[in-house]
Motif scaffolding. Structure first.
Motif, PDB file in Angstrom:
ATOM      1  N   VAL A  15       0.892  -1.160   0.000  1.00  0.00           N
ATOM      2  CA  VAL A  15       0.000   0.000   0.000  1.00  0.00           C
ATOM      3  C   VAL A  15       0.926   1.203   0.000  1.00  0.00           C
ATOM      4  N   ASP A  16       0.865   1.991  -1.073  1.00  0.00           N
ATOM      5  CA  ASP A  16       1.772   3.122  -1.218  1.00  0.00           C
ATOM      6  C   ASP A  16       1.003   4.430  -1.132  1.00  0.00           C
ATOM      7  N   ALA A  17       1.699   5.480  -0.776  1.00  0.00           N
ATOM      8  CA  ALA A  17       1.079   6.793  -0.636  1.00  0.00           C
ATOM      9  C   ALA A  17       1.868   7.819  -1.442  1.00  0.00           C
ATOM     10  N   ALA A  18       1.144   8.733  -2.048  1.00  0.00           N
ATOM     11  CA  ALA A  18       1.761   9.860  -2.744  1.00  0.00           C
ATOM     12  C   ALA A  18       1.386  11.120  -1.968  1.00  0.00           C
ATOM     13  N   VAL A  19       2.398  11.828  -1.487  1.00  0.00           N
ATOM     14  CA  VAL A  19       2.170  13.076  -0.766  1.00  0.00           C
ATOM     15  C   VAL A  19       3.093  14.118  -1.382  1.00  0.00           C
ATOM     16  N   ARG A  20       2.489  15.179  -1.855  1.00  0.00           N
ATOM     17  CA  ARG A  20       3.205  16.193  -2.625  1.00  0.00           C
ATOM     18  C   ARG A  20       3.948  15.489  -3.754  1.00  0.00           C
ATOM     19  N   GLU A  21       5.258  15.699  -3.879  1.00  0.00           N
ATOM     20  CA  GLU A  21       6.004  15.068  -4.976  1.00  0.00           C
ATOM     21  C   GLU A  21       6.694  13.773  -4.548  1.00  0.00           C
ATOM     22  N   PHE A  22       6.341  13.244  -3.381  1.00  0.00           N
ATOM     23  CA  PHE A  22       7.012  12.064  -2.849  1.00  0.00           C
ATOM     24  C   PHE A  22       6.124  10.835  -2.880  1.00  0.00           C
ATOM     25  N   SER A  23       6.773   9.698  -3.048  1.00  0.00           N
ATOM     26  CA  SER A  23       6.084   8.414  -2.985  1.00  0.00           C
ATOM     27  C   SER A  23       6.606   7.672  -1.759  1.00  0.00           C
ATOM     28  N   ILE A  24       5.689   7.146  -0.966  1.00  0.00           N
ATOM     29  CA  ILE A  24       6.046   6.413   0.244  1.00  0.00           C
ATOM     30  C   ILE A  24       5.521   4.993   0.094  1.00  0.00           C
ATOM     31  N   ALA A  25       6.446   4.038   0.068  1.00  0.00           N
ATOM     32  CA  ALA A  25       6.073   2.633  -0.093  1.00  0.00           C
ATOM     33  C   ALA A  25       5.907   1.983   1.273  1.00  0.00           C
ATOM     34  N   THR A  26       4.901   1.124   1.394  1.00  0.00           N
ATOM     35  CA  THR A  26       4.737   0.305   2.592  1.00  0.00           C
ATOM     36  C   THR A  26       4.460  -1.127   2.165  1.00  0.00           C
ATOM     37  N   ASP A  27       4.720  -2.046   3.053  1.00  0.00           N
ATOM     38  CA  ASP A  27       4.443  -3.459   2.834  1.00  0.00           C
ATOM     39  C   ASP A  27       4.196  -4.068   4.206  1.00  0.00           C
ATOM     40  N   GLN A  28       3.807  -5.296   4.236  1.00  0.00           N
ATOM     41  CA  GLN A  28       3.623  -6.006   5.488  1.00  0.00           C
ATOM     42  C   GLN A  28       4.786  -6.964   5.685  1.00  0.00           C
ATOM     43  N   SER A  29       4.997  -7.378   6.905  1.00  0.00           N
ATOM     44  CA  SER A  29       6.041  -8.355   7.198  1.00  0.00           C
ATOM     45  C   SER A  29       5.682  -9.679   6.528  1.00  0.00           C
ATOM     46  N   LYS A  30       6.652 -10.552   6.385  1.00  0.00           N
ATOM     47  CA  LYS A  30       6.385 -11.874   5.803  1.00  0.00           C
ATOM     48  C   LYS A  30       5.365 -12.634   6.653  1.00  0.00           C
ATOM     49  N   GLU A  31       5.431 -12.449   7.978  1.00  0.00           N
ATOM     50  CA  GLU A  31       4.477 -13.122   8.874  1.00  0.00           C
ATOM     51  C   GLU A  31       3.046 -12.651   8.624  1.00  0.00           C
ATOM     52  N   ALA A  32       2.888 -11.422   8.140  1.00  0.00           N
ATOM     53  CA  ALA A  32       1.556 -10.871   7.888  1.00  0.00           C
ATOM     54  C   ALA A  32       1.155 -11.029   6.414  1.00  0.00           C
ATOM     55  N   GLY A  34       3.058 -10.290   3.678  1.00  0.00           N
ATOM     56  CA  GLY A  34       3.707  -9.368   2.755  1.00  0.00           C
ATOM     57  C   GLY A  34       5.058  -9.884   2.299  1.00  0.00           C
ATOM     58  N   ASP A  35       5.733  -9.083   1.498  1.00  0.00           N
ATOM     59  CA  ASP A  35       7.070  -9.422   1.012  1.00  0.00           C
ATOM     60  C   ASP A  35       8.155  -8.747   1.850  1.00  0.00           C
ATOM     61  N   GLN A  36       7.757  -7.899   2.781  1.00  0.00           N
ATOM     62  CA  GLN A  36       8.689  -7.154   3.633  1.00  0.00           C
ATOM     63  C   GLN A  36       9.634  -6.312   2.773  1.00  0.00           C
ATOM     64  N   SER A  37       9.084  -5.716   1.700  1.00  0.00           N
ATOM     65  CA  SER A  37       9.882  -4.919   0.771  1.00  0.00           C
ATOM     66  C   SER A  37       9.981  -3.454   1.181  1.00  0.00           C
ATOM     67  N   ALA A  38       9.230  -3.067   2.193  1.00  0.00           N
ATOM     68  CA  ALA A  38       9.191  -1.679   2.649  1.00  0.00           C
ATOM     69  C   ALA A  38       8.702  -1.679   4.092  1.00  0.00           C
ATOM     70  N   PRO A  39       8.838  -0.556   4.793  1.00  0.00           N
ATOM     71  CA  PRO A  39       8.322  -0.500   6.168  1.00  0.00           C
ATOM     72  C   PRO A  39       6.807  -0.719   6.203  1.00  0.00           C
ATOM     73  N   GLN A  40       6.338  -1.224   7.331  1.00  0.00           N
ATOM     74  CA  GLN A  40       4.901  -1.332   7.541  1.00  0.00           C
ATOM     75  C   GLN A  40       4.353   0.058   7.866  1.00  0.00           C
TER      76      GLN A  40
END
Length: 133
Positions: A15-32, A34-40
């Motif tokens: 689940v990613d967010a775009a705020v102003r000109e920035f992109s913020i990536a999030t992911d879930q832990s492998k236990e949850a 996700g791929d743990q590719s980004a912070p939760q």
């Protein structure tokens, strides 16, 4: 003036967010699942407290032309699952060598001005709604 953050769902548990000109990536832990590719998302929330306190400490030093070499900050998070209001945040600041004694209380007071912390202490009203068809 309202600020809009656009959220997208690029796949998996991302689940990613775009705020102003920035992109913020999030992911879930492998236990949850996700791929743990980004912070939760919750990690970003906690990090926003620490970095907000950090910017106030940094600006305090910069405005007084104090050295920031060796300035470090850690945040310890002690959650309470049974009572969230009993959770504890400890911000630990390491001052640069030779930091003037007369500014010690002031830099802590500056860190307390963090807007994220103040917003948690006086939370906004939340509303969820469905947009469109």
């Amino acid at each position: 003036m309202a600020e809009t953050i656009e959220v997208s769902f690029p796949g998996g548990q991302r689940v990613d967010a775009a705020v102003r000109e920035f992109s913020i990536a999030t992911d879930q832990s492998k236990e949850a699942g996700g791929d743990q590719s980004a912070p939760q998302p919750y990690d970003l929330f906690l990090s926003s407290i620490a970095t907000c306190a950090g910017i106030f400490a940094l600006k305090f030093c910069q405005s007084r032309k104090l050295s920031t070499d060796g300035l470090r900050l850690w945040m310890d998070w002690e959650p309470s699952r049974s009572d969230p209001s009993a959770s504890r945040v400890l911000l630990r600041l390491q001052l640069p060598e030779g930091f003037p004694e007369k500014y010690r209380a002031g830099i802590l007071k500056a860190m307390d001005l963090c807007a994220v912390k103040r917003r948690i202490q006086q939370p906004p009203q939340f509303e969820s709604r469905i947009e469109g068809g």
